[in-house]
Design a protein around this motif. Structure first.
Motif, PDB file in Angstrom:
ATOM      1  N   GLU A   1       0.811  -1.224   0.000  1.00  0.00           N
ATOM      2  CA  GLU A   1       0.000   0.000   0.000  1.00  0.00           C
ATOM      3  C   GLU A   1       0.845   1.274   0.000  1.00  0.00           C
ATOM      4  N   ARG A   2       2.095   1.183   0.441  1.00  0.00           N
ATOM      5  CA  ARG A   2       2.967   2.354   0.421  1.00  0.00           C
ATOM      6  C   ARG A   2       3.610   2.579  -0.941  1.00  0.00           C
ATOM      7  N   LYS A   3       3.681   1.509  -1.750  1.00  0.00           N
ATOM      8  CA  LYS A   3       4.276   1.596  -3.082  1.00  0.00           C
ATOM      9  C   LYS A   3       3.368   0.861  -4.059  1.00  0.00           C
ATOM     10  N   PRO A   4       2.272   1.491  -4.467  1.00  0.00           N
ATOM     11  CA  PRO A   4       1.336   0.824  -5.384  1.00  0.00           C
ATOM     12  C   PRO A   4       2.054   0.275  -6.620  1.00  0.00           C
ATOM     13  N   GLY A   5       1.602  -0.899  -7.043  1.00  0.00           N
ATOM     14  CA  GLY A   5       2.214  -1.541  -8.195  1.00  0.00           C
ATOM     15  C   GLY A   5       3.343  -2.475  -7.823  1.00  0.00           C
ATOM     16  N   THR A   6       3.702  -2.511  -6.517  1.00  0.00           N
ATOM     17  CA  THR A   6       4.709  -3.455  -6.044  1.00  0.00           C
ATOM     18  C   THR A   6       4.043  -4.401  -5.048  1.00  0.00           C
ATOM     19  N   TRP A   7       4.706  -5.508  -4.787  1.00  0.00           N
ATOM     20  CA  TRP A   7       4.102  -6.572  -3.986  1.00  0.00           C
ATOM     21  C   TRP A   7       4.950  -6.932  -2.791  1.00  0.00           C
ATOM     22  N   ARG A   8       4.282  -7.333  -1.717  1.00  0.00           N
ATOM     23  CA  ARG A   8       4.945  -7.872  -0.533  1.00  0.00           C
ATOM     24  C   ARG A   8       4.707  -9.374  -0.537  1.00  0.00           C
ATOM     25  N   VAL A   9       5.795 -10.128  -0.497  1.00  0.00           N
ATOM     26  CA  VAL A   9       5.718 -11.583  -0.554  1.00  0.00           C
ATOM     27  C   VAL A   9       6.279 -12.142   0.751  1.00  0.00           C
ATOM     28  N   ALA A  10       5.530 -13.068   1.372  1.00  0.00           N
ATOM     29  CA  ALA A  10       5.976 -13.725   2.597  1.00  0.00           C
ATOM     30  C   ALA A  10       6.321 -15.177   2.282  1.00  0.00           C
ATOM     31  N   LEU A  11       7.426 -15.640   2.868  1.00  0.00           N
ATOM     32  CA  LEU A  11       7.894 -17.009   2.661  1.00  0.00           C
ATOM     33  C   LEU A  11       7.945 -17.765   3.980  1.00  0.00           C
ATOM     34  N   ASP A  12       7.833 -19.086   3.878  1.00  0.00           N
ATOM     35  CA  ASP A  12       7.979 -19.960   5.032  1.00  0.00           C
ATOM     36  C   ASP A  12       8.967 -21.057   4.654  1.00  0.00           C
ATOM     37  N   ALA A  13      10.115 -21.095   5.336  1.00  0.00           N
ATOM     38  CA  ALA A  13      11.130 -22.117   5.053  1.00  0.00           C
ATOM     39  C   ALA A  13      10.886 -23.383   5.863  1.00  0.00           C
ATOM     40  N   SER A  14      10.080 -23.290   6.909  1.00  0.00           N
ATOM     41  CA  SER A  14       9.893 -24.437   7.797  1.00  0.00           C
ATOM     42  C   SER A  14       9.063 -25.550   7.169  1.00  0.00           C
ATOM     43  N   VAL A  15       8.370 -25.261   6.073  1.00  0.00           N
ATOM     44  CA  VAL A  15       7.523 -26.284   5.432  1.00  0.00           C
ATOM     45  C   VAL A  15       8.109 -26.746   4.098  1.00  0.00           C
ATOM     46  N   VAL A  16       9.414 -26.497   3.907  1.00  0.00           N
ATOM     47  CA  VAL A  16      10.102 -26.918   2.683  1.00  0.00           C
ATOM     48  C   VAL A  16      11.405 -27.595   3.075  1.00  0.00           C
ATOM     49  N   ASP A  17      11.658 -28.759   2.491  1.00  0.00           N
ATOM     50  CA  ASP A  17      12.912 -29.461   2.718  1.00  0.00           C
ATOM     51  C   ASP A  17      14.026 -28.613   2.111  1.00  0.00           C
TER      52      ASP A  17
ATOM     53  N   ASP B   1       4.408 -29.538   3.279  1.00  0.00           N
ATOM     54  CA  ASP B   1       3.037 -29.216   3.685  1.00  0.00           C
ATOM     55  C   ASP B   1       2.186 -28.974   2.438  1.00  0.00           C
ATOM     56  N   PRO B   2       2.045 -30.006   1.580  1.00  0.00           N
ATOM     57  CA  PRO B   2       1.351 -29.792   0.305  1.00  0.00           C
ATOM     58  C   PRO B   2      -0.114 -29.395   0.447  1.00  0.00           C
ATOM     59  N   THR B   3      -0.760 -29.753   1.543  1.00  0.00           N
ATOM     60  CA  THR B   3      -2.173 -29.387   1.726  1.00  0.00           C
ATOM     61  C   THR B   3      -2.317 -28.012   2.356  1.00  0.00           C
ATOM     62  N   GLY B   4      -1.235 -27.476   2.912  1.00  0.00           N
ATOM     63  CA  GLY B   4      -1.288 -26.166   3.563  1.00  0.00           C
ATOM     64  C   GLY B   4      -1.792 -26.211   4.994  1.00  0.00           C
ATOM     65  N   ALA B   5      -1.995 -27.404   5.544  1.00  0.00           N
ATOM     66  CA  ALA B   5      -2.547 -27.543   6.898  1.00  0.00           C
ATOM     67  C   ALA B   5      -1.628 -26.939   7.963  1.00  0.00           C
ATOM     68  N   LYS B   6      -0.314 -27.228   7.888  1.00  0.00           N
ATOM     69  CA  LYS B   6       0.624 -26.684   8.878  1.00  0.00           C
ATOM     70  C   LYS B   6       0.683 -25.162   8.776  1.00  0.00           C
ATOM     71  N   THR B   7       0.686 -24.671   7.558  1.00  0.00           N
ATOM     72  CA  THR B   7       0.744 -23.226   7.346  1.00  0.00           C
ATOM     73  C   THR B   7      -0.493 -22.557   7.925  1.00  0.00           C
ATOM     74  N   ARG B   8      -1.674 -23.110   7.664  1.00  0.00           N
ATOM     75  CA  ARG B   8      -2.916 -22.541   8.214  1.00  0.00           C
ATOM     76  C   ARG B   8      -2.911 -22.585   9.728  1.00  0.00           C
ATOM     77  N   GLU B   9      -2.429 -23.700  10.296  1.00  0.00           N
ATOM     78  CA  GLU B   9      -2.376 -23.838  11.746  1.00  0.00           C
ATOM     79  C   GLU B   9      -1.450 -22.785  12.356  1.00  0.00           C
ATOM     80  N   LYS B  10      -0.269 -22.604  11.751  1.00  0.00           N
ATOM     81  CA  LYS B  10       0.676 -21.600  12.251  1.00  0.00           C
ATOM     82  C   LYS B  10       0.087 -20.199  12.157  1.00  0.00           C
ATOM     83  N   ARG B  11      -0.552 -19.895  11.033  1.00  0.00           N
ATOM     84  CA  ARG B  11      -1.128 -18.563  10.841  1.00  0.00           C
ATOM     85  C   ARG B  11      -2.231 -18.295  11.864  1.00  0.00           C
TER      86      ARG B  11
END
Length: 145
Positions: free
Chosen positions: A99-115, A123-133
């Motif tokens: 929102e501070r720089k329209p036209g650009t994106w903020r991307v969040a990553l999670d390394a804990s669910v990737v080997d 976490d192919p179903t996204g269950a761990k990610t949803r639980e953490k969030r």
């Protein structure tokens, strides 16, 4: 340009700008900076000049923190596991327009669910990610970190 103002051009660019990554996508990148709140990663193939953020809670199971840890201790621990220049795998957990720089994106990553050796989605179903969030959102509402 034919009579269009700068605002018109920017509005059109903002409306048509596509998100750089899809939620759930597994990406690889290079650690660019480490802060007490997380690790900034330049995702391979991203030419936007913006880095994705891996929040400290999403940096894996090796780095754990308590409320009593000060920012310098947290940053030091993160730098041990994720030094600048280190290659890392991450799963895209959110993509939103900055929102501070329209036209650009903020991307969040999670390394804990990737080997980290193979890039396999743990976490192919996204269950761990949803639980953490859900837990993290609940902690924030309750005044937690």
């Amino acid at each position: 340009r034919d009579g269009a103002t700068r605002a018109d051009v920017m509005a059109t660019a903002d409306a048509t700008a596509a998100a750089p990554r899809a939620v759930g996508e597994i990406v690889r990148g290079v650690v660019r900076a480490v802060r007490a709140f997380g690790v900034f990663v330049r995702v391979d193939g991203d030419d936007s000049g913006k880095d994705a953020l891996m929040h400290r809670d999403d940096c894996g199971n090796d780095a754990t923190f308590s409320r009593d840890d000060d920012d310098e201790a947290i940053k030091h621990a993160l730098e041990y596991f994720y030094p600048v220049g280190h290659r890392v795998w991450g799963k895209v957990t959110s993509v939103r327009e900055d929102e501070r720089k329209p036209g650009t994106w903020r991307v969040a990553l999670d390394a804990s669910v990737v080997d980290q050796a193979t890039g396999e989605d743990l976490d192919p179903t996204g269950a761990k990610t949803r639980e953490k969030r859900g837990t993290r959102d609940g902690d924030r509402r309750a005044g937690g970190a």
